[in-house]
Design an enzyme around this catalytic site. Sequence first.
Site, PDB file in Angstrom:
ATOM      1  N   LYS A  49       5.780  -8.433 -13.747  1.00 13.30           N
ATOM      2  CA  LYS A  49       4.439  -7.909 -14.018  1.00 13.30           C
ATOM      3  C   LYS A  49       4.170  -6.739 -13.074  1.00 13.30           C
ATOM      4  O   LYS A  49       3.883  -6.915 -11.895  1.00 13.30           O
ATOM      5  CB  LYS A  49       3.354  -8.971 -13.839  1.00 13.30           C
ATOM      6  N   GLU A  51       6.436  -9.526   0.539  1.00 18.46           N
ATOM      7  CA  GLU A  51       6.362  -8.318   1.363  1.00 18.46           C
ATOM      8  C   GLU A  51       4.912  -7.859   1.266  1.00 18.46           C
ATOM      9  O   GLU A  51       4.482  -7.338   0.239  1.00 18.46           O
ATOM     10  CB  GLU A  51       7.318  -7.258   0.832  1.00 18.46           C
ATOM     11  N   CYS A 111       3.553   0.584   2.454  1.00 15.68           N
ATOM     12  CA  CYS A 111       3.294  -0.483   3.424  1.00 15.68           C
ATOM     13  C   CYS A 111       3.883  -0.145   4.793  1.00 15.68           C
ATOM     14  O   CYS A 111       3.464  -0.696   5.798  1.00 15.68           O
ATOM     15  CB  CYS A 111       3.837  -1.805   2.913  1.00 15.68           C
ATOM     16  N   GLU A 155      -5.697  -3.052   7.286  1.00 17.27           N
ATOM     17  CA  GLU A 155      -4.856  -2.101   6.560  1.00 17.27           C
ATOM     18  C   GLU A 155      -5.737  -1.232   5.661  1.00 17.27           C
ATOM     19  O   GLU A 155      -6.541  -1.739   4.876  1.00 17.27           O
ATOM     20  CB  GLU A 155      -3.840  -2.847   5.692  1.00 17.27           C
TER      21      GLU A 155
END
Length: 469
Positions: A168, A242, A276, A368
């Site tokens: 997906k 991750e 990331c 973040e």
Amino acid sequence: MLTHFIGGRPVAEGKGFPVHDPVTGAVIRQVHEADPEVVDRAVRAARQAARDWAAMPVGERAGWMRRLAEGIEARFDDLVAAELADTGKPLDQTRTLDIPRGIANFRAFAEIAAQRPDDAFHLSGVLSYTVRRPHGVVAVIVPWNLPFLLMTWKLAPALVAGNTVVVKPSENTPGSAAVFAEICADAGLPAGVVNIIYGYGSAGQLLVEHPGVDAVTFTGSTRTGTAIMHAVADRVKPVSFELGGKNAGVVFEDCDLDRAVEGSVKSVFTNGGQVCLCTERLYVQRPIFEEFCARLAARAHEVDPQPMISAEHREKVLSYYALARSEGAKVLAGGGVPAFGDHRDSGYYVEPTVVTGLSEWSRFNREEIFGPVCHVASFDSEAEAIDLANAGDYGLAATLWTSNLDRAHRVGQRLEAGLVWVNTWYLRDLRTPFGGLRLSGIGREGGIQSLDFYSEPTTITIKLEQPDV
Ligand code: NDP
């Protein structure tokens, strides 16, 4: 309208949803959204194909991986076009990084899997050896920042290890996955080995909860990783995550300053900061702090802004620009929305931004952001730099800039991150472990570590009778 790819065929079911061009904000495609029935069909197709695919010798599956790599090469321009349309990335990056890494992922894991030996252990009169078997059906859930690179990074080892998959992609970036579905069909990959469904997070949730899914591999936000963990807890499904980062760069006074500035420009602003691994916190040794800040801010003004993936994500990044000001930061560069005077003014751009003056406990320095922005602070000693870099809830990547070899090893080994780069950033050998600590994830992928995640070991122990001689 983009259709799902299930059991080797296009499936046009589910209502449509729009995908927007981040450069202009215009709708560029409509995509079918997977409802519970479509998710179920995809998992069933993967299950049906799982037994034969797992039974195939690994060398043959490796051959399929090489054919898929050739298929990507043959459709290179279509993949570039799809990725560009969905993400608004620079053409150069897509041509030299995103799509080539897809090819490299299939080739690398074909080699690694085909050459992997099984373990064997001998005691006197006892032989134990380990065979590995695939999980069965793996759900592959990937984000929008590096759509093709990350999808293939997970697909290649999952497939070569003998699993079938349901993928997906993010609702923002289905284009390159749709081209990949055609590549699988054109290559004649056995039906059901790769299935691709589109939709929002709700489709991802249905997929990971499905009892026919045996393991989940996910790259994306820590928030979603937590939701997936809850969703799979009852069935104790293996997960590989991750997740996010709040990565530090540490610049020592003995560094090559030109290299450190240019390297930091790359590590902060590449892909609009939407990687990331990007650096969001820079710590610079006091004697070179002022000069480093001035040079980084000057370069931030020169960097071509890249659009954020969506209007929502732009709002999120801008809310952090506002937060920095409200927490008392000094803005050294950027901090707003660029005005181009052309079609890009309706797109999702923000200015490359550098700020300073906040404590390591500020929200800005702990959360973040995932945009083209960093905070710069000074430090005096090596010990202080290590403490600052290790502060916070994440532990994905860190970057060191120094010309002192001893210091590079000493500090590198004390940084609490899954990946540490010295005098470089983003350089990857696909055989090395990749992933992070704490809120940055669970497990490692890359090389043998990927094959370990995508399979389960069975240890067979045989007692060997010793005849009297
Ligand atoms: P998400 O983590 O929400 O999305 C990643 C993928 O997970 C998408 O395919 C998404 O679908 C899917 N998903 C969302 N919710 C669920 C669920 N409950 N169960 C299963 N799958 C789900 O990232 P976003 O796109 O929303 O980005 C938000 C933030 O995440 C960014 O601002 C950034 O901080 C971080 N991020 C980190 C990345 C990394 O590489 N570490 C990559 C991307 C984002 P869909 O998007 O279609 O709803």
